[in-house]
Design an enzyme around this catalytic site. Structure first.
Site, PDB file in Angstrom:
ATOM      1  N   HIS A 110       0.838  -1.204   0.000  1.00 12.76           N
ATOM      2  CA  HIS A 110       0.000   0.000   0.000  1.00 12.76           C
ATOM      3  C   HIS A 110       0.871   1.252   0.000  1.00 12.76           C
ATOM      4  CE1 HIS A 110      -3.377  -2.580   0.941  1.00 12.76           C
ATOM      5  NE2 HIS A 110      -2.925  -2.860   2.137  1.00 12.76           N
TER       6      HIS A 110
ATOM      7  N   ASP B 219      -5.008  -9.013  -0.656  1.00 17.94           N
ATOM      8  CA  ASP B 219      -5.158  -8.383   0.655  1.00 17.94           C
ATOM      9  C   ASP B 219      -6.388  -8.860   1.433  1.00 17.94           C
ATOM     10  OD1 ASP B 219      -4.918  -6.699   2.811  1.00 17.94           O
ATOM     11  OD2 ASP B 219      -5.037  -4.837   1.688  1.00 17.94           O
TER      12      ASP B 219
HETATM   13 ZN    ZN Z   1      -2.627  -5.771   4.671  1.00 23.75          ZN
END
Ligand code: ZN
Length: 463
Positions: free
Chosen positions: A275, A326
């Site tokens: 991220h 994720d």
């Molecule tokens: Zn994560």
């Protein structure tokens, strides 16, 4: 050698994705170690080869997974209060994390890994922070939940990179974890011990590295001790998913998260910045100089309202860009690649943003796949990944009878595979020279779906 054994070793495909392009009439020979011994385009079919009826692609690495969150996919899509964001989602996610049992975790992970295989992933990196009993006490074997994940992966035949996570505080100014984070508590020495235990297990298709939950969740001194003498293995960290954590980091340290990492750690090719959503150009340049990679999880980042990262800038800087599913709201890399591009189109009001025709790469799908392949292999700790000699013998056989591909010219197959949806599962998936999926079904004689449904019923009854 019997004829059957010979057939398992030698495969032949009418076309295969090698070195970033389709190549024709390809012989693929699996070595005794489950790696590609030879890949030879422009080769006639040898008499003993198994002929694959359609084009083949390399398998991809899912570079970021929290398997238990599969139990949550589709179940946080109602707004309960005036405002809903990442942080309110996290409260609900913790409620599942607190009550899932080892047996349920195994069932959920096996279902997830079967789906990931059918969605074209042959390796998954588990960013594994769910470590202890519901009341926070360690299991008798501290690696108990790591083994549940490893068993699930072995059962369905996917490769697994286990990354035990350093997770020791609730925020920059909060030296302890919150009570509802009690199952996650680790220190640098316990993370190293977990990693060594996984490595010492010497299981096939299982390797390991370490992870740091985030800068907010680990003290600088602990990070330094974790890295001290660590050796050559993947190091993953959640880095800048939310603007609030960037702001907190600025307040606590005077630097943004990626900026802090680039200054205070020796970022190198082992590092995977998961991220890397909120990054300045200076941070992107620093990552590029370091050799570190980034992991983007487009479907989850969209689901959680994280924001969009500057994909063209990361690509232009030459940074390895892997993808992860994720939270597992989708479990197919085609959708992740599609959303990498669509996010940019929506924001910039342009098309084929990631394509680079001046560099001979007019196909958005091909450029993203090329980057995600190599970057994913590195994120999982592999020196070689893809259809090349020495890499693990993984491949995907495309279902050429899929509605999305009917009549598509051969050279546009990858474009249609990514951008004409929905596509069905990959027809066949090979992992380390063994068929893990045949005709869209996991080959292991398992009852994955029924166990998953039972676990879900237990987890959600009365919810
Ligand atoms: Zn994560």
């Amino acid at each position: 050698m019997t004829r059957a054994e010979a057939q398992r070793e030698l495969l032949w495909a009418p076309r295969a994705w090698i070195d970033g392009r389709w190549q024709e009439r390809v012989l693929l020979r699996v070595g005794a170690d489950g790696h590609w011994a030879e890949i030879a385009p422009d080769t006639p079919v040898p008499p003993q080869a198994e002929v694959l009826g359609a084009a083949v692609l390399p398998g991809l690495v899912d570079a970021h997974s929290h398997a238990f969150q599969r139990a949550f996919a589709g179940l946080s899509e109602r707004r309960e209060h005036e405002h809903d964001d990442f942080w309110s989602w996290r409260e609900r996610m913790y409620r599942v994390a607190l009550r899932i049992t080892p047996q349920q975790l195994q069932a959920v992970a096996a279902q997830l890994y079967a789906e990931l295989l059918r969605g074209g992933y042959t390796q998954v990196c588990e960013f594994h922070y769910l470590q202890h009993r519901s009341d926070g006490r360690p299991y008798d074997d501290p690696a108990a939940l790591s083994w549940e994940l490893a068993d699930a992966a072995a059962e369905v035949g996917i490769g697994l990179t286990l990354l035990p996570v350093l997770y020791e505080r609730a925020g920059f100014a909060l030296p302890e974890l919150r009570d509802d984070q009690r199952r996650f508590a680790t220190h640098d020495h316990s993370v190293r011990a977990l990693q060594r235990a996984v490595q010492a297990g010497r299981r096939p298709l299982l390797n390991s590295g370490v992870a740091i939950h985030s800068l907010r969740a680990a003290a600088p001194a602990s990070i330094a001790r974790l890295l001290d003498g660590l050796g050559d293995m993947p190091v993953h960290i959640h880095v800048a998913e939310q603007t609030a954590e960037v702001d907190d980091c600025l307040k606590a340290t005077g630097q943004r998260p990626i900026e802090w990492l680039a200054t205070h750690t020796a970022l190198d090719a082992r590092w995977q910045l998961v991220h890397a959503t909120h990054a300045t150009q200076a941070e992107i340049d620093a990552v590029a100089r370091s050799g570190a990679g980034v992991v983007i999880c487009p479907s989850t980042e969209a689901n959680l309202g994280d924001g969009l990262t500057d994909i063209p800038a990361w690509l232009h800087a030459g940074v390895p860009l892997a993808i992860g599913s994720d939270s597992h709201v989708t479990r197919d890399w085609r959708e992740e690649l599609r959303w990498l591009e669509y996010g940019q189109r929506l924001q910039l009001r342009q098309r084929n943003v990631v394509a680079a025709p001046a560099q001979g790469q007019p196909s958005s799908a091909a450029r993203l796949l090329g980057r995600a392949l190599g970057a994913g292999g590195r994120a999982a700790g592999f020196a070689r990944w893809g259809l090349m000699a020495g890499a693990r013998a993984d491949l995907l056989v495309i279902d050429s009878a899929d509605d999305a591909l009917l009549g598509v010219p051969d050279e546009r197959l990858l474009d249609a595979l990514v951008f004409s949806s929905p596509g069905g599962p990959f027809r066949d998936v090979l992992v380390a020279g063994r068929w893990a999926v045949r005709d869209g079904r996991v080959t292991a004689p398992v009852t994955v779906g029924a166990r998953f449904a039972e676990a879900m019923q237990q987890l959600w009854s009365g919810a």
